[in-house]
Enzyme design. Structure first.
Site, PDB file in Angstrom:
ATOM      1  N   ASP A   1       0.836  -1.066  -0.142  1.00 10.09           N
ATOM      2  CA  ASP A   1      -0.027  -0.220   0.307  1.00 10.09           C
ATOM      3  C   ASP A   1       0.793   1.166  -0.740  1.00 10.09           C
ATOM      4  OD1 ASP A   1       0.774   0.498   2.542  1.00 10.09           O
ATOM      5  OD2 ASP A   1      -0.853  -0.584   3.426  1.00 10.09           O
ATOM      6  N   SER A   2       0.437   2.042  -0.048  1.00  6.72           N
ATOM      7  CA  SER A   2       1.175   4.118  -0.493  1.00  6.72           C
ATOM      8  C   SER A   2       1.493   4.020   0.529  1.00  6.72           C
ATOM      9  CB  SER A   2       0.533   4.418  -1.288  1.00  6.72           C
ATOM     10  OG  SER A   2      -0.942   5.080  -0.827  1.00  6.72           O
ATOM     11  N   GLY A   3       0.889   4.387   1.345  1.00  9.40           N
ATOM     12  CA  GLY A   3       1.364   4.507   3.268  1.00  9.40           C
ATOM     13  C   GLY A   3       0.225   5.186   4.170  1.00  9.40           C
TER      14      GLY A   3
ATOM     15  N   ASP B   1      -2.936   8.264  -2.040  1.00  5.99           N
ATOM     16  CA  ASP B   1      -4.747   8.292  -2.095  1.00  5.99           C
ATOM     17  C   ASP B   1      -4.666   9.723  -0.800  1.00  5.99           C
ATOM     18  OD1 ASP B   1      -5.003   6.780  -0.538  1.00  5.99           O
ATOM     19  OD2 ASP B   1      -6.851   6.142  -1.148  1.00  5.99           O
TER      20      ASP B   1
ATOM     21  N   GLN C   1     -11.556   6.548  -4.580  1.00  5.84           N
ATOM     22  CA  GLN C   1     -12.718   6.791  -3.995  1.00  5.84           C
ATOM     23  C   GLN C   1     -13.608   7.653  -3.673  1.00  5.84           C
ATOM     24  OE1 GLN C   1     -11.516   6.963  -0.528  1.00  5.84           O
ATOM     25  NE2 GLN C   1      -9.167   6.610  -0.530  1.00  5.84           N
TER      26      GLN C   1
ATOM     27  N   GLY D   1     -11.563   3.784   1.288  1.00 12.05           N
ATOM     28  CA  GLY D   1     -11.767   4.288   2.181  1.00 12.05           C
ATOM     29  C   GLY D   1     -13.391   3.412   2.441  1.00 12.05           C
TER      30      GLY D   1
ATOM     31  N   ASP E   1      -7.470  -7.319   1.725  1.00 14.91           N
ATOM     32  CA  ASP E   1      -6.965  -7.661   2.210  1.00 14.91           C
ATOM     33  C   ASP E   1      -6.784  -7.698   3.651  1.00 14.91           C
ATOM     34  OD1 ASP E   1      -6.364  -4.337   1.631  1.00 14.91           O
ATOM     35  OD2 ASP E   1      -5.059  -4.631   3.602  1.00 14.91           O
TER      36      ASP E   1
ATOM     37  N   CYS F   1     -10.727 -28.395   9.614  1.00 14.40           N
ATOM     38  CA  CYS F   1      -9.766 -27.151   9.498  1.00 14.40           C
ATOM     39  C   CYS F   1      -8.328 -28.364   9.637  1.00 14.40           C
ATOM     40  CB  CYS F   1      -9.498 -26.475  10.806  1.00 14.40           C
ATOM     41  SG  CYS F   1      -8.280 -25.037  10.194  1.00 14.40           S
TER      42      CYS F   1
ATOM     43  N   CYS G   1      -5.346 -26.516   9.616  1.00 15.69           N
ATOM     44  CA  CYS G   1      -4.178 -26.357  10.548  1.00 15.69           C
ATOM     45  C   CYS G   1      -3.393 -26.762  11.496  1.00 15.69           C
ATOM     46  CB  CYS G   1      -4.557 -24.591  10.774  1.00 15.69           C
ATOM     47  SG  CYS G   1      -5.150 -24.019  12.599  1.00 15.69           S
TER      48      CYS G   1
ATOM     49  N   CYS H   1      -5.628 -26.490  14.756  1.00 17.26           N
ATOM     50  CA  CYS H   1      -6.711 -27.753  14.177  1.00 17.26           C
ATOM     51  C   CYS H   1      -6.538 -29.547  14.986  1.00 17.26           C
ATOM     52  CB  CYS H   1      -7.655 -27.402  13.606  1.00 17.26           C
ATOM     53  SG  CYS H   1      -8.181 -25.191  13.813  1.00 17.26           S
TER      54      CYS H   1
ATOM     55  N   HIS I   1      -5.015 -20.059  12.527  1.00 21.77           N
ATOM     56  CA  HIS I   1      -6.350 -21.729  12.119  1.00 21.77           C
ATOM     57  C   HIS I   1      -6.664 -19.810  11.370  1.00 21.77           C
ATOM     58  CE1 HIS I   1      -9.871 -22.282  12.651  1.00 21.77           C
ATOM     59  NE2 HIS I   1      -9.963 -21.401  13.116  1.00 21.77           N
TER      60      HIS I   1
END
Ligand SMILES: [Zn+2]
Length: 369
Positions: free
Chosen positions: A91-93, A143, A185, A212, A262, A300, A302, A305, A331
């Site tokens: 991401d741009s920060g 942005d 946006q 946003g 994300d 699951c 993982c 589990c 998990h």
């Protein structure tokens, strides 16, 4: 090569495809675990491979301040630095910077480093340069974010400045082997959203973040924002809702044609002792788990589990052992990535609607004893 997206099928607006990157192809829709400082908290690169992560996100703001992009570049760019072989998006920060109440001008933003208080400036051009030095497969433009609630005037001003910054970011791009994506946006106003999407698309980006959202708006407002944006974007470009990672939100957006997500949610909840599950999300602190020898989720596979009981993990959480958040992170990431895998299969088989209804119903029903 840079980064392109290829569609492989649709079910309504929901779609599957491949994101082709310099670090291999990945199937979409998918979820990117967040490695804020170049690490997904408590898990390492081998863990990420084991839980089925395909692409990870790293944070420009944190990495430009510590250890600095020249250091990361010298250690083999982000891929070498993190020892992660798959694709990486940065991401741009902007999101972090705007939470520091920066001085904002047309030129860019200036803020105090959260590490040492020094004054740092970030412009649309330097945000691109830093991300190119980090070497992420996909960089995002800087942005302009606004706090909620925002007036229509402020929303329009932020949207228009984001468009001007998007043009400058494109002009500053130098690496042809890396992608730069635009960000839509427009707050919670569908008209502004669709205008922002159309004008960002006109600039010719090969992929689009929808920014946003997931900032406290209602699911209905989020859905109508996504519905306003998607038709304005090119059909062959990937669409990414930034910062969204809850089950219901992901399924709502996939249904409306979104490919990428994300969120810090799976690992942040893990550090608070919270479990994501097919039967609904719950706290590991509940007293009833103290003597429970069942796994968190019998379906699951993982490591948490497969090997450990609820009673043991509850004990780790209650005594604040490091292993507790680690097992719960593994998990929760497995759960989220498995949700994406099941989503892709449902789209491929043309049964996304019934899949979504089943998942939602099971999670809202009473938790099984
Ligand atoms: Zn598990």
């Amino acid at each position: 090569m840079s980064v392109t997206w290829q569609g492989n099928g649709r079910d309504g607006e929901a779609r599957i495809g491949s994101l082709l990157t310099p670090h291999g192809p990945i199937p979409t829709p998918t979820f990117m675990p967040v490695g804020t400082r170049g690490t997904v908290k408590t898990v390492d690169a081998e863990d990420l491979e084991r839980v089925g992560a395909q692409m990870v996100l790293a944070n420009t703001y944190h990495l430009m301040l510590r250890p600095g992009s020249p250091t990361v570049s010298g250690l083999g760019e982000l891929h070498g630095f993190m020892s992660w072989r798959g694709p990486i998006l940065t991401d741009s920060g902007g999101y972090q910077v705007f939470s520091l109440e920066p001085d904002i001008t047309e030129e860019g933003v200036a803020f105090r480093s959260s590490y040492d208080g020094s004054r740092v400036e970030l412009t649309p051009e330097t945000a691109v340069a830093v991300q190119e030095e980090l070497g992420s497969d996909v960089a995002m433009i800087l942005d302009v974010l606004i706090g909620l609630p925002a007036s229509r005037e402020d929303t329009i001003a932020a949207m228009e400045r984001t468009l001007r910054w998007a043009k400058r970011a494109l002009a500053a791009k130098t690496r042809s082997d890396r992608a730069l994506w635009g960000i839509v946006q427009g707050g919670s106003d569908p008209d502004l959203r669709s205008r922002s999407a159309a004008e960002t698309a006109e600039l010719g980006f090969p992929g689009f973040g929808i920014g946003g959202l997931s900032v406290g708006e209602t699911p209905a407002a989020r859905n109508s924002a996504v519905e306003a944006v998607v038709p304005e974007l090119p059909a062959d470009a990937p669409r990414y809702v930034m910062g969204l990672g809850d089950t219901e939100g992901i399924l709502d957006c996939v249904e409306r044609g979104v490919d990428l997500f994300d969120c810090v949610l799976p690992t942040r909840l893990a550090r608070h002792g919270k479990v994501l599950s097919r039967d609904g999300d719950f706290s590991m602190r509940r007293a009833e788990w103290a003597d429970d020898d069942r796994p968190i989720d019998p379906d699951c596979d993982c490591v948490a589990c497969r090997r450990y009981s609820r009673g043991y993990i509850r004990h780790l959480v209650a005594t604040k052992e490091f292993l507790g958040p680690r097992l719960l992170s593994l998990h929760n990431l497995t759960y989220t990535l498995d949700l994406m895998k099941r989503t892709r299969l449902a789209i491929e088989q043309g049964r996304f609607q019934s899949f979504k209804e089943d998942v939602t119903r099971r999670r809202s029903d009473d938790f099984p004893a």
